[in-house]
Design a protein around this motif. Structure first.
Motif, PDB file in Angstrom:
ATOM      1  N   SER A 109       0.793  -1.232   0.000  1.00  0.00           N
ATOM      2  CA  SER A 109       0.000   0.000   0.000  1.00  0.00           C
ATOM      3  C   SER A 109       0.828   1.288   0.000  1.00  0.00           C
ATOM      4  O   SER A 109       0.329   2.344  -0.376  1.00  0.00           O
ATOM      5  CB  SER A 109      -0.908   0.010   1.240  1.00  0.00           C
ATOM      6  OG  SER A 109      -0.130  -0.157   2.417  1.00  0.00           O
ATOM      7  N   TRP A 110       2.093   1.217   0.426  1.00  0.00           N
ATOM      8  CA  TRP A 110       2.790   2.455   0.796  1.00  0.00           C
ATOM      9  C   TRP A 110       2.978   3.458  -0.343  1.00  0.00           C
ATOM     10  O   TRP A 110       2.665   4.646  -0.208  1.00  0.00           O
ATOM     11  CB  TRP A 110       4.143   2.147   1.435  1.00  0.00           C
ATOM     12  CG  TRP A 110       4.784   3.399   1.988  1.00  0.00           C
ATOM     13  CD1 TRP A 110       5.825   4.100   1.457  1.00  0.00           C
ATOM     14  CD2 TRP A 110       4.371   4.119   3.152  1.00  0.00           C
ATOM     15  NE1 TRP A 110       6.105   5.201   2.225  1.00  0.00           N
ATOM     16  CE2 TRP A 110       5.216   5.244   3.277  1.00  0.00           C
ATOM     17  CE3 TRP A 110       3.360   3.935   4.111  1.00  0.00           C
ATOM     18  CZ2 TRP A 110       5.087   6.168   4.312  1.00  0.00           C
ATOM     19  CZ3 TRP A 110       3.243   4.864   5.150  1.00  0.00           C
ATOM     20  CH2 TRP A 110       4.097   5.952   5.225  1.00  0.00           C
ATOM     21  N   ASN A 111       3.527   3.008  -1.477  1.00  0.00           N
ATOM     22  CA  ASN A 111       3.926   3.971  -2.516  1.00  0.00           C
ATOM     23  C   ASN A 111       2.760   4.829  -2.994  1.00  0.00           C
ATOM     24  O   ASN A 111       2.941   6.000  -3.304  1.00  0.00           O
ATOM     25  CB  ASN A 111       4.578   3.242  -3.701  1.00  0.00           C
ATOM     26  CG  ASN A 111       5.985   2.779  -3.366  1.00  0.00           C
ATOM     27  OD1 ASN A 111       6.500   3.100  -2.293  1.00  0.00           O
ATOM     28  ND2 ASN A 111       6.600   2.025  -4.255  1.00  0.00           N
TER      29      ASN A 111
ATOM     30  N   ASP B  46       1.206  -1.698   4.543  1.00  0.00           N
ATOM     31  CA  ASP B  46       2.433  -1.098   5.088  1.00  0.00           C
ATOM     32  C   ASP B  46       2.077  -0.338   6.363  1.00  0.00           C
ATOM     33  O   ASP B  46       1.060  -0.611   7.013  1.00  0.00           O
ATOM     34  CB  ASP B  46       3.083  -0.209   4.010  1.00  0.00           C
ATOM     35  CG  ASP B  46       4.588  -0.103   4.154  1.00  0.00           C
ATOM     36  OD1 ASP B  46       5.035   0.758   4.952  1.00  0.00           O
ATOM     37  OD2 ASP B  46       5.327  -0.859   3.513  1.00  0.00           O
ATOM     38  N   ASP B  47       2.899   0.608   6.715  1.00  0.00           N
ATOM     39  CA  ASP B  47       2.749   1.369   7.959  1.00  0.00           C
ATOM     40  C   ASP B  47       1.394   2.091   8.019  1.00  0.00           C
ATOM     41  O   ASP B  47       0.837   2.468   6.988  1.00  0.00           O
ATOM     42  CB  ASP B  47       3.883   2.402   7.995  1.00  0.00           C
ATOM     43  CG  ASP B  47       4.216   2.857   9.399  1.00  0.00           C
ATOM     44  OD1 ASP B  47       3.515   2.451  10.344  1.00  0.00           O
ATOM     45  OD2 ASP B  47       5.185   3.619   9.545  1.00  0.00           O
ATOM     46  N   SER B  48       0.926   2.294   9.254  1.00  0.00           N
ATOM     47  CA  SER B  48      -0.242   3.129   9.620  1.00  0.00           C
ATOM     48  C   SER B  48      -1.515   2.334   9.901  1.00  0.00           C
ATOM     49  O   SER B  48      -2.583   2.913  10.034  1.00  0.00           O
ATOM     50  CB  SER B  48      -0.534   4.250   8.594  1.00  0.00           C
ATOM     51  OG  SER B  48      -1.324   3.770   7.526  1.00  0.00           O
TER      52      SER B  48
ATOM     53  N   THR C 269       7.121   3.119  14.665  1.00  0.00           N
ATOM     54  CA  THR C 269       7.409   2.876  13.248  1.00  0.00           C
ATOM     55  C   THR C 269       7.873   4.182  12.606  1.00  0.00           C
ATOM     56  O   THR C 269       7.888   5.238  13.259  1.00  0.00           O
ATOM     57  CB  THR C 269       6.152   2.399  12.519  1.00  0.00           C
ATOM     58  OG1 THR C 269       5.205   3.475  12.515  1.00  0.00           O
ATOM     59  CG2 THR C 269       5.552   1.167  13.182  1.00  0.00           C
ATOM     60  N   CYS C 270       8.204   4.104  11.331  1.00  0.00           N
ATOM     61  CA  CYS C 270       8.687   5.316  10.651  1.00  0.00           C
ATOM     62  C   CYS C 270       7.620   6.407  10.618  1.00  0.00           C
ATOM     63  O   CYS C 270       7.931   7.590  10.648  1.00  0.00           O
ATOM     64  CB  CYS C 270       9.150   4.984   9.239  1.00  0.00           C
ATOM     65  SG  CYS C 270      10.604   3.924   9.205  1.00  0.00           S
ATOM     66  N   ALA C 271       6.349   6.007  10.529  1.00  0.00           N
ATOM     67  CA  ALA C 271       5.274   7.010  10.532  1.00  0.00           C
ATOM     68  C   ALA C 271       4.749   7.245  11.956  1.00  0.00           C
ATOM     69  O   ALA C 271       3.656   7.765  12.148  1.00  0.00           O
ATOM     70  CB  ALA C 271       4.153   6.594   9.589  1.00  0.00           C
ATOM     71  N   LYS C 272       5.543   6.851  12.942  1.00  0.00           N
ATOM     72  CA  LYS C 272       5.279   7.128  14.368  1.00  0.00           C
ATOM     73  C   LYS C 272       4.080   6.367  14.947  1.00  0.00           C
ATOM     74  O   LYS C 272       3.424   6.804  15.878  1.00  0.00           O
ATOM     75  CB  LYS C 272       5.083   8.648  14.613  1.00  0.00           C
ATOM     76  CG  LYS C 272       6.186   9.519  14.033  1.00  0.00           C
ATOM     77  CD  LYS C 272       7.119   9.982  15.126  1.00  0.00           C
ATOM     78  CE  LYS C 272       8.201  10.944  14.696  1.00  0.00           C
ATOM     79  NZ  LYS C 272       8.912  10.647  13.472  1.00  0.00           N
TER      80      LYS C 272
ATOM     81  N   LEU D 190      13.167  -7.910   5.783  1.00  0.00           N
ATOM     82  CA  LEU D 190      13.950  -6.935   6.559  1.00  0.00           C
ATOM     83  C   LEU D 190      13.986  -5.614   5.820  1.00  0.00           C
ATOM     84  O   LEU D 190      14.168  -5.578   4.607  1.00  0.00           O
ATOM     85  CB  LEU D 190      15.390  -7.410   6.753  1.00  0.00           C
ATOM     86  CG  LEU D 190      15.656  -8.851   7.177  1.00  0.00           C
ATOM     87  CD1 LEU D 190      17.143  -9.027   7.491  1.00  0.00           C
ATOM     88  CD2 LEU D 190      14.830  -9.260   8.362  1.00  0.00           C
ATOM     89  N   CYS D 191      13.822  -4.543   6.582  1.00  0.00           N
ATOM     90  CA  CYS D 191      13.882  -3.220   5.975  1.00  0.00           C
ATOM     91  C   CYS D 191      14.763  -2.356   6.866  1.00  0.00           C
ATOM     92  O   CYS D 191      14.325  -1.890   7.917  1.00  0.00           O
ATOM     93  CB  CYS D 191      12.468  -2.654   5.849  1.00  0.00           C
ATOM     94  SG  CYS D 191      12.405  -1.008   5.141  1.00  0.00           S
ATOM     95  N   GLN D 192      16.017  -2.233   6.508  1.00  0.00           N
ATOM     96  CA  GLN D 192      16.922  -1.347   7.253  1.00  0.00           C
ATOM     97  C   GLN D 192      17.839  -0.627   6.271  1.00  0.00           C
ATOM     98  O   GLN D 192      18.913  -0.200   6.628  1.00  0.00           O
ATOM     99  CB  GLN D 192      17.656  -2.080   8.376  1.00  0.00           C
ATOM    100  CG  GLN D 192      18.265  -3.426   8.018  1.00  0.00           C
ATOM    101  CD  GLN D 192      19.558  -3.312   7.254  1.00  0.00           C
ATOM    102  OE1 GLN D 192      19.539  -3.048   6.042  1.00  0.00           O
ATOM    103  NE2 GLN D 192      20.682  -3.502   7.927  1.00  0.00           N
ATOM    104  N   TYR D 193      17.343  -0.557   5.016  1.00  0.00           N
ATOM    105  CA  TYR D 193      17.894   0.319   3.971  1.00  0.00           C
ATOM    106  C   TYR D 193      19.319  -0.081   3.527  1.00  0.00           C
ATOM    107  O   TYR D 193      20.066   0.757   3.019  1.00  0.00           O
ATOM    108  CB  TYR D 193      17.817   1.807   4.403  1.00  0.00           C
ATOM    109  CG  TYR D 193      16.761   2.034   5.481  1.00  0.00           C
ATOM    110  CD1 TYR D 193      15.415   1.784   5.201  1.00  0.00           C
ATOM    111  CD2 TYR D 193      17.102   2.430   6.774  1.00  0.00           C
ATOM    112  CE1 TYR D 193      14.442   1.915   6.192  1.00  0.00           C
ATOM    113  CE2 TYR D 193      16.134   2.567   7.764  1.00  0.00           C
ATOM    114  CZ  TYR D 193      14.818   2.306   7.470  1.00  0.00           C
ATOM    115  OH  TYR D 193      13.871   2.419   8.439  1.00  0.00           O
ATOM    116  N   GLY D 194      19.704  -1.350   3.765  1.00  0.00           N
ATOM    117  CA  GLY D 194      20.980  -1.847   3.257  1.00  0.00           C
ATOM    118  C   GLY D 194      22.174  -1.596   4.162  1.00  0.00           C
ATOM    119  O   GLY D 194      23.323  -1.848   3.777  1.00  0.00           O
TER     120      GLY D 194
HETATM  121  C1  GLA Z   1      10.206   3.522   5.538  1.00  0.00           C
HETATM  122  C2  GLA Z   1      10.252   2.373   4.539  1.00  0.00           C
HETATM  123  C3  GLA Z   1       9.149   2.543   3.531  1.00  0.00           C
HETATM  124  C4  GLA Z   1       7.800   2.583   4.238  1.00  0.00           C
HETATM  125  C5  GLA Z   1       7.786   3.685   5.293  1.00  0.00           C
HETATM  126  C6  GLA Z   1       6.534   3.602   6.161  1.00  0.00           C
HETATM  127  O1  GLA Z   1      10.497   4.741   4.947  1.00  0.00           O
HETATM  128  O2  GLA Z   1      11.504   2.331   3.906  1.00  0.00           O
HETATM  129  O3  GLA Z   1       9.163   1.488   2.574  1.00  0.00           O
HETATM  130  O4  GLA Z   1       7.562   1.338   4.814  1.00  0.00           O
HETATM  131  O5  GLA Z   1       8.912   3.575   6.144  1.00  0.00           O
HETATM  132  O6  GLA Z   1       6.540   4.540   7.186  1.00  0.00           O
END
Ligand code: GLA
Length: 394
Positions: free
Chosen positions: A35-37, A71-73, A117-120, A191-195
């Protein structure tokens, strides 16, 4: 049964146990939508149902897009027992999972090893086992676990240097993996920690089925191509059950033209990358659907050999990438990163092919017999010519 027979059958059973390897989760790169993009924090239960409905109606499910990921939220608050509930955008997560499953899909969700989370929204810090149990009870099949505020913990422990606190990061990712396994439900772990800290080197050890190799993608040719072409050299780290993930697709979100989106889709297929559509599937132009559903491109991505493609050559903005496929053929992509339409010539010997080949131009959908050892194609600005090539029998 005689003693000899008992011993023999025991031996055979032991031998089978040794040889019968379980099929890993994600034997090919996961396909679906996220959903995020497109929706970011606006996503609601109805969008997820609409995506599933659309993917049945438009053939995406048949084409292999199986994971319907939130995704987030979605996160609400914890009750007195610490159990996390979804917020009012997702009134009943179990009912949503049942709906998505009834349509032949799997449901994915999102959290963080951090407190937020990234979106708090609420993360899983200190509640890993409890959250994994909740996901399993809801019927979740895929978890994206996004570093986000756990970076603050790492920064503190590393005295300002997130990367220095690497052992802690590794433990945090391993912790959620073990919690997922303990539920007994097969849940793909993303895993999502941007490499950071070359995650491709240790992602499999913490149980990752896929790991983001980069920061976030954007719906621009500049960002997509920067991320995508920077994957050169990572091929040896991807494979069945454990994939490099250069982030979700932007195809159809409107920021790139057709040639650029075909480059995006082709490059992700060459990279054996997860194909998670990031557009609004309930409203899609036929051109977008044609890109997402091209069966020959999907077959390159999903090839059971699971070997990631890599860059063969780069001359200025002209790049040739190749990927071996399970039937002995090769996928070869001629990418033009430049600003002008350009002719590109592929010397068949450069990709280990003979003088004579049968070549299929994937996007044009046509077969071409080549007899003279090389093939020249005109490649549009920011575009691609994607080929599937088989040595000919003569
Ligand atoms: C980070 C992730 C994105 C998405 C957002 C959601 O930025 O890299 O893919 O999941 O968080 O807050």
């Amino acid at each position: 049964m005689s003693l000899a027979l008992i011993l023999l059958s025991g031996f055979v059973a032991a031998a089978c146990a040794q040889t019968a390897r379980p099929v890993p989760l994600a034997p090919t790169p996961p396909m679906g939508r996220n959903s995020w993009n497109h929706f970011a924090q606006r996503v609601i239960d109805a969008d997820v149902r609409a995506a599933a409905d659309a993917m049945v109606a438009n053939g995406m499910r048949e084409a292999g897009y199986i994971y319907v990921n939130i995704d987030d939220s979605w996160e609400g608050t914890r009750d007195a027992d610490g159990v996390l509930h979804s917020n009012n955008k997702f009134p009943d997560m179990k009912a949503l999972a049942d709906y998505v499953h009834s349509k032949g899909f799997k449901l994915g969700i999102y959290s963080s090893p951090g407190a937020k989370t990234c979106a708090k929204y609420e993360g899983s810090l200190g509640h890993e086992a409890q959250d994994a149990k909740t996901y399993a009870e809801w019927g979740i099949d895929f978890l994206k676990y996004d570093l986000c505020s756990y970076g603050n913990v790492l920064r503190k422990e590393g005295h300002g240097d997130v990367a220095a606190a690497f052992p802690l990061q590794r433990l945090a990712y391993r912790k959620m993996h073990d919690a997922l396994v303990a539920t007994g439900r097969p849940i793909i772990y993303s895993l999502c920690q941007y490499g950071m800290n070359s995650v491709w080197e240790w992602g499999p050890e913490v149980g990752g089925n896929l790991w983001r190799t980069t920061g976030d993608i954007k719906d621009t040719y500049e960002r997509m191509s920067l991320i995508g072409f920077a994957q050169a050299g990572l091929a040896k780290y991807g494979g069945p059950g454990h994939w490099n993930d250069p982030d979700m697709l932007e195809v159809g979100n409107g920021g790139m033209n057709g040639d650029e989106y075909r480059t995006h889709m082709s490059l992700w297929a060459m990279l054996a990358a997860p194909l998670l559509a990031g557009n609004d599937l309930s409203k899609m132009k036929p051109e977008t659907l044609a890109i997402l559903e091209n069966r020959d491109v999907i077959a390159i991505d999903q090839d059971p050999l699971g070997i990631q493609g890599d860059r063969l050559s780069a001359v200025g903005p002209l790049e040739i990438w190749s990927k071996p496929l399970s039937d002995g053929s090769k996928a070869v992509a001629l990418f033009n990163r430049g600003e002008l339409e350009t002719s590109m010539t592929l010397k068949l010997s450069d990709v280990g092919l003979k003088k004579a080949v049968n070549l299929h131009d994937v996007w044009a959908g046509k077969d071409i017999a080549v007899e003279n050892g090389s093939y020249t194609a005109v490649v549009p600005k920011h575009g691609v010519v994607l080929l599937r090539i088989q040595n000919s029998s003569h």
